[in-house]
Design a protein around this motif. Structure first.
Motif, PDB file in Angstrom:
ATOM      1  N   GLN A   1       0.742  -1.388  -0.136  1.00  0.00           N
ATOM      2  CA  GLN A   1       0.117   0.335   0.082  1.00  0.00           C
ATOM      3  C   GLN A   1       0.858   1.328   0.078  1.00  0.00           C
ATOM      4  OE1 GLN A   1      -3.051  -0.128   2.898  1.00  0.00           O
ATOM      5  NE2 GLN A   1      -3.541  -2.145   2.701  1.00  0.00           N
ATOM      6  N   GLU A   2       1.927   1.144   0.590  1.00  0.00           N
ATOM      7  CA  GLU A   2       2.775   2.401   0.691  1.00  0.00           C
ATOM      8  C   GLU A   2       3.317   2.598  -0.638  1.00  0.00           C
ATOM      9  OE1 GLU A   2       6.860   4.048   2.880  1.00  0.00           O
ATOM     10  OE2 GLU A   2       6.050   2.023   3.779  1.00  0.00           O
ATOM     11  N   LYS A   3       4.016   1.674  -1.329  1.00  0.00           N
ATOM     12  CA  LYS A   3       4.403   1.799  -2.385  1.00  0.00           C
ATOM     13  C   LYS A   3       3.406   2.141  -3.495  1.00  0.00           C
ATOM     14  CE  LYS A   3       8.319   0.699  -1.374  1.00  0.00           C
ATOM     15  NZ  LYS A   3       9.353   1.934  -0.961  1.00  0.00           N
ATOM     16  N   LEU A   4       2.187   1.655  -3.613  1.00  0.00           N
ATOM     17  CA  LEU A   4       1.095   2.253  -4.552  1.00  0.00           C
ATOM     18  C   LEU A   4       1.006   3.829  -4.259  1.00  0.00           C
ATOM     19  CD1 LEU A   4      -1.308  -1.000  -4.221  1.00  0.00           C
ATOM     20  CD2 LEU A   4      -0.287  -0.142  -6.299  1.00  0.00           C
ATOM     21  N   LEU A   5       0.843   3.942  -3.250  1.00  0.00           N
ATOM     22  CA  LEU A   5       0.409   5.479  -2.742  1.00  0.00           C
ATOM     23  C   LEU A   5       1.447   6.336  -3.277  1.00  0.00           C
ATOM     24  CD1 LEU A   5      -1.086   4.988   0.894  1.00  0.00           C
ATOM     25  CD2 LEU A   5      -2.332   6.091  -1.236  1.00  0.00           C
ATOM     26  N   LEU A   6       2.798   6.090  -3.045  1.00  0.00           N
ATOM     27  CA  LEU A   6       3.961   6.778  -3.239  1.00  0.00           C
ATOM     28  C   LEU A   6       4.005   7.037  -4.773  1.00  0.00           C
ATOM     29  CD1 LEU A   6       6.481   5.992  -0.486  1.00  0.00           C
ATOM     30  CD2 LEU A   6       4.911   8.361  -0.861  1.00  0.00           C
ATOM     31  N   ARG A   7       3.991   5.942  -5.523  1.00  0.00           N
ATOM     32  CA  ARG A   7       4.060   5.679  -6.998  1.00  0.00           C
ATOM     33  C   ARG A   7       3.034   6.343  -7.639  1.00  0.00           C
ATOM     34  NH1 ARG A   7       6.641  -0.269  -7.337  1.00  0.00           N
ATOM     35  NH2 ARG A   7       8.752   0.190  -6.727  1.00  0.00           N
ATOM     36  N   SER A   8       1.832   6.471  -7.152  1.00  0.00           N
ATOM     37  CA  SER A   8       0.754   7.068  -7.895  1.00  0.00           C
ATOM     38  C   SER A   8       0.817   8.617  -7.729  1.00  0.00           C
ATOM     39  CB  SER A   8      -0.625   6.414  -7.296  1.00  0.00           C
ATOM     40  OG  SER A   8      -0.860   7.106  -6.097  1.00  0.00           O
ATOM     41  N   GLY A   9       1.514   9.084  -7.079  1.00  0.00           N
ATOM     42  CA  GLY A   9       1.730  10.469  -6.548  1.00  0.00           C
ATOM     43  C   GLY A   9       0.242  10.923  -5.624  1.00  0.00           C
ATOM     44  N   LEU A  10      -0.360  10.225  -5.324  1.00  0.00           N
ATOM     45  CA  LEU A  10      -1.305  10.587  -4.269  1.00  0.00           C
ATOM     46  C   LEU A  10      -0.903  11.136  -2.924  1.00  0.00           C
ATOM     47  CD1 LEU A  10      -4.661  10.829  -4.166  1.00  0.00           C
ATOM     48  CD2 LEU A  10      -4.499   8.282  -3.554  1.00  0.00           C
ATOM     49  N   ALA A  11       0.329  10.325  -2.455  1.00  0.00           N
ATOM     50  CA  ALA A  11       0.736  10.628  -1.148  1.00  0.00           C
ATOM     51  C   ALA A  11       2.052  11.113  -1.203  1.00  0.00           C
ATOM     52  CB  ALA A  11       0.767   9.321  -0.280  1.00  0.00           C
TER      53      ALA A  11
ATOM     54  N   PRO B   1     -12.511  -2.037  -0.190  1.00  0.00           N
ATOM     55  CA  PRO B   1     -11.805  -3.519  -0.494  1.00  0.00           C
ATOM     56  C   PRO B   1     -10.415  -3.569  -0.569  1.00  0.00           C
ATOM     57  CG  PRO B   1     -12.865  -2.651  -2.439  1.00  0.00           C
ATOM     58  CD  PRO B   1     -13.094  -1.376  -1.447  1.00  0.00           C
ATOM     59  N   LYS B   2      -9.632  -4.550  -0.114  1.00  0.00           N
ATOM     60  CA  LYS B   2      -8.535  -4.833  -0.378  1.00  0.00           C
ATOM     61  C   LYS B   2      -8.695  -5.892  -1.780  1.00  0.00           C
ATOM     62  CE  LYS B   2      -6.142  -5.188   3.971  1.00  0.00           C
ATOM     63  NZ  LYS B   2      -5.545  -5.827   4.882  1.00  0.00           N
ATOM     64  N   PRO B   3      -7.571  -5.752  -2.588  1.00  0.00           N
ATOM     65  CA  PRO B   3      -6.322  -4.705  -2.482  1.00  0.00           C
ATOM     66  C   PRO B   3      -6.675  -3.193  -2.863  1.00  0.00           C
ATOM     67  CG  PRO B   3      -6.412  -5.806  -4.493  1.00  0.00           C
ATOM     68  CD  PRO B   3      -7.340  -6.508  -3.638  1.00  0.00           C
ATOM     69  N   LEU B   4      -5.948  -2.403  -2.225  1.00  0.00           N
ATOM     70  CA  LEU B   4      -6.101  -1.025  -2.560  1.00  0.00           C
ATOM     71  C   LEU B   4      -6.309  -0.665  -3.951  1.00  0.00           C
ATOM     72  CD1 LEU B   4      -6.449   1.774  -1.162  1.00  0.00           C
ATOM     73  CD2 LEU B   4      -4.108   1.821  -1.142  1.00  0.00           C
ATOM     74  N   ASP B   5      -7.400   0.036  -4.452  1.00  0.00           N
ATOM     75  CA  ASP B   5      -7.725   0.489  -5.773  1.00  0.00           C
ATOM     76  C   ASP B   5      -7.263   2.048  -6.003  1.00  0.00           C
ATOM     77  OD1 ASP B   5      -8.750   1.301  -8.093  1.00  0.00           O
ATOM     78  OD2 ASP B   5     -10.349   0.021  -7.953  1.00  0.00           O
ATOM     79  N   ILE B   6      -6.200   2.282  -6.170  1.00  0.00           N
ATOM     80  CA  ILE B   6      -5.724   3.932  -6.059  1.00  0.00           C
ATOM     81  C   ILE B   6      -6.838   4.632  -6.862  1.00  0.00           C
ATOM     82  CG2 ILE B   6      -3.834   5.433  -6.927  1.00  0.00           C
ATOM     83  CD1 ILE B   6      -3.370   3.828  -4.481  1.00  0.00           C
ATOM     84  N   PRO B   7      -7.180   4.304  -8.122  1.00  0.00           N
ATOM     85  CA  PRO B   7      -8.186   5.399  -8.958  1.00  0.00           C
ATOM     86  C   PRO B   7      -9.447   5.615  -8.052  1.00  0.00           C
ATOM     87  CG  PRO B   7      -7.044   3.745 -10.390  1.00  0.00           C
ATOM     88  CD  PRO B   7      -6.651   3.329  -8.962  1.00  0.00           C
TER      89      PRO B   7
ATOM     90  N   LYS C   1      -8.661   7.783  -5.094  1.00  0.00           N
ATOM     91  CA  LYS C   1      -8.343   9.158  -5.826  1.00  0.00           C
ATOM     92  C   LYS C   1      -9.999   9.919  -5.880  1.00  0.00           C
ATOM     93  CE  LYS C   1      -4.069   9.150  -7.926  1.00  0.00           C
ATOM     94  NZ  LYS C   1      -3.516   9.245  -9.498  1.00  0.00           N
ATOM     95  N   LYS C   2     -10.927   8.850  -6.440  1.00  0.00           N
ATOM     96  CA  LYS C   2     -12.085   9.640  -6.755  1.00  0.00           C
ATOM     97  C   LYS C   2     -12.865   9.769  -5.366  1.00  0.00           C
ATOM     98  CE  LYS C   2     -16.552   8.146  -8.868  1.00  0.00           C
ATOM     99  NZ  LYS C   2     -17.583   7.081  -8.053  1.00  0.00           N
TER     100      LYS C   2
END
Length: 127
Positions: free
Chosen positions: A16-26, A111-117, A120-121
């Protein structure tokens, strides 16, 4: 925006940390394997806490997500106003869904896994 992830799974914390950082959301992510340590951290914060999103796991041995939410409710309201609390779980238990919907501090059960889009919505809708 800062994110706090609270999950007893080291794998989920990492992904989750990697997803958030790579997405630019965090811009910054704090990860806690212990919900008790996360509550202690939040209790030490001041009203200068950055806008923060908490992703809270439901099933944890030390303190489950609903028990965490109850403790979270005791934190200073000025601090809670700067935080958005989302529960995250792979549960299919209808009772958990109802409890999350009725909890005054949990915005939504994701829900898991975390859905970044999707996240964001939801965050855009909260603004």
């Amino acid at each position: 925006m800062e994110f706090i992830i609270i999950d007893d799974s080291v794998f989920d914390l990492f992904t989750q940390e990697k997803l958030l950082l790579r997405s630019g959301l965090a811009s910054h992510v704090l990860a806690f394997a212990s919900p008790v340590e996360a509550i202690e951290y939040l209790n030490r914060q001041t009203v200068q806490i950055p806008l923060t999103v908490i992703l809270l796991d439901l099933q944890m041995p030390e303190m489950n997500g609903f028990e965490f939410a109850a403790q979270y409710g005791l934190i200073d309201e000025d601090i809670r106003e700067r935080i958005q609390l989302f529960m995250i779980s792979s549960t299919v238990d209808a009772n958990d869904l109802v409890l999350a919907e009725n909890d005054p501090f949990i915005i939504r059960l994701l829900p898991k896994p975390l859905d970044i889009p999707f996240l964001k919505k939801l965050l855009a809708e909260q603004d």
